[in-house]
Design an enzyme around this catalytic site. Structure first.
Site, PDB file in Angstrom:
ATOM      1  N   HIS A  48     -12.021  -2.179 -22.618  1.00 44.44           N
ATOM      2  CA  HIS A  48     -11.397  -3.240 -23.406  1.00 44.44           C
ATOM      3  C   HIS A  48     -11.477  -3.019 -24.909  1.00 44.44           C
ATOM      4  O   HIS A  48     -10.799  -3.706 -25.669  1.00 44.44           O
ATOM      5  CB  HIS A  48     -12.042  -4.592 -23.078  1.00 44.44           C
ATOM      6  CG  HIS A  48     -11.705  -5.106 -21.713  1.00 44.44           C
ATOM      7  ND1 HIS A  48     -10.421  -5.247 -21.268  1.00 44.44           N
ATOM      8  CD2 HIS A  48     -12.510  -5.523 -20.698  1.00 44.44           C
ATOM      9  CE1 HIS A  48     -10.429  -5.721 -20.038  1.00 44.44           C
ATOM     10  NE2 HIS A  48     -11.677  -5.896 -19.667  1.00 44.44           N
ATOM     11  N   GLU A 151     -17.563  -8.336 -10.388  1.00 46.67           N
ATOM     12  CA  GLU A 151     -16.716  -9.260 -11.142  1.00 46.67           C
ATOM     13  C   GLU A 151     -15.713 -10.012 -10.264  1.00 46.67           C
ATOM     14  O   GLU A 151     -14.785 -10.625 -10.785  1.00 46.67           O
ATOM     15  CB  GLU A 151     -15.931  -8.484 -12.210  1.00 46.67           C
ATOM     16  CG  GLU A 151     -16.783  -7.592 -13.090  1.00 46.67           C
ATOM     17  CD  GLU A 151     -15.967  -6.773 -14.062  1.00 46.67           C
ATOM     18  OE1 GLU A 151     -15.777  -7.249 -15.194  1.00 46.67           O
ATOM     19  OE2 GLU A 151     -15.519  -5.668 -13.694  1.00 46.67           O
ATOM     20  N   ASP A 176     -15.326 -12.406 -16.103  1.00 43.28           N
ATOM     21  CA  ASP A 176     -14.339 -12.037 -15.090  1.00 43.28           C
ATOM     22  C   ASP A 176     -14.709 -12.620 -13.724  1.00 43.28           C
ATOM     23  O   ASP A 176     -13.823 -12.973 -12.941  1.00 43.28           O
ATOM     24  CB  ASP A 176     -14.203 -10.525 -14.993  1.00 43.28           C
ATOM     25  CG  ASP A 176     -13.253  -9.963 -16.044  1.00 43.28           C
ATOM     26  OD1 ASP A 176     -12.166 -10.527 -16.215  1.00 43.28           O
ATOM     27  OD2 ASP A 176     -13.607  -8.975 -16.701  1.00 43.28           O
TER      28      ASP A 176
END
Length: 262
Positions: A48, A151, A176
């Protein structure tokens, strides 16, 4: 033959391992974070963050040179995305969305040399670990710290099976996880899932780890029994500290620009 992995040493001694999250491709920032007292690992976020494969070698080496373990998070579990980060000298790997025991088995195969796995031999640039070539290969299978991120509710359902695979760390991505469960962050259902993962990790001798955004969250998770916890991110620390000082200077309340906590 072995090489020095500060995070591995910390975890093997049963000590708490506090870490930081690097999203910016800056060796200056990475080195400064790594030499901060009581930091034992720095996550290089190639999923990310703004970091890509051209940054991995330099970031891994500057973090290792300043006494912490560089752990690289790859975008996914695909084999071709796993090879280069390991060969860049990472002390460990973090793989997101490890949503099933089958996926985790594939991750283990991709991160281990034969006969355990299928990792190809090419450690020309692994100097951040303190070893190259054959010396590196002898130690890599048992020294590198392999983490998978939990997640998704499917991963929670299969956590017992996941924790029996050849990984070192089960690392909860709590944001998440809440999103994929369709529940509010910090709700009873969310915390129940986190507790289930923690208990399974401990039962099977795996390191239980979790992402946090600040010291208060991290202290709570350490007290809960997590051994490896990220304390904050580079971007959140930068924006929060700047807003705080700007408020003090001007007398006007300044809200921090949101980073990972957006």
């Amino acid at each position: 033959m072995s090489f020095t992995i500060p995070l591995r040493q910390k975890l093997s001694a049963g000590e708490q391992a506090a870490g930081a999250w690097l999203t910016l491709p800056s060796t200056a920032i990475a080195g400064t974070i790594a030499r901060t007292q009581n930091i034992s690992w720095v996550l290089i976020d190639a999923e990310h963050g703004l970091i890509n494969d051209t940054h991995l070698y330099d970031l891994a080496n500057v973090i290792a040179a300043n006494g912490a373990s560089p752990i690289i998070r790859v975008p996914s579990e695909e084999i071709w995305l796993i090879k280069e980060p390991l060969d860049s000298g990472a002390h460990g790997l973090m793989v997101p969305m490890a949503n099933s025991a089958e996926i985790v088995r594939g991750i283990v195969r991709a991160t281990k040399y034969p006969p355990v796995g299928i990792r190809g031999f090419g450690p020309m640039f692994t100097s951040a670990t303190g070893a190259l070539g054959g010396a590196y290969a002898v130690a890599a299978n048992h020294e590198l710290v392999i983490s998978v991120q939990i997640e998704h509710p499917q991963a929670v359902a299969e956590i017992e099976e996941i924790c029996q695979e050849g990984i070192d760390v089960v690392f909860i991505g709590p944001f998440d996880l809440a999103l994929s469960m369709g529940v509010q962050f910090g709700s009873e259902a969310h915390e129940a899932a986190i507790s289930k993962i923690l208990a399974s990790a401990k039962k099977h001798g795996k390191v239980a780890a979790i992402f946090c955004l600040n010291g208060e969250q991290a202290a709570k998770r350490f007290a809960q029994g997590f051994q490896m916890v990220s304390v904050t991110t580079d971007i959140d620390t930068l924006t929060t500290a700047f807003a705080k000082e700007l408020t003090a200077a001007t007398g006007k309340t300044t809200d921090a620009v949101k980073g990972y906590s957006a």
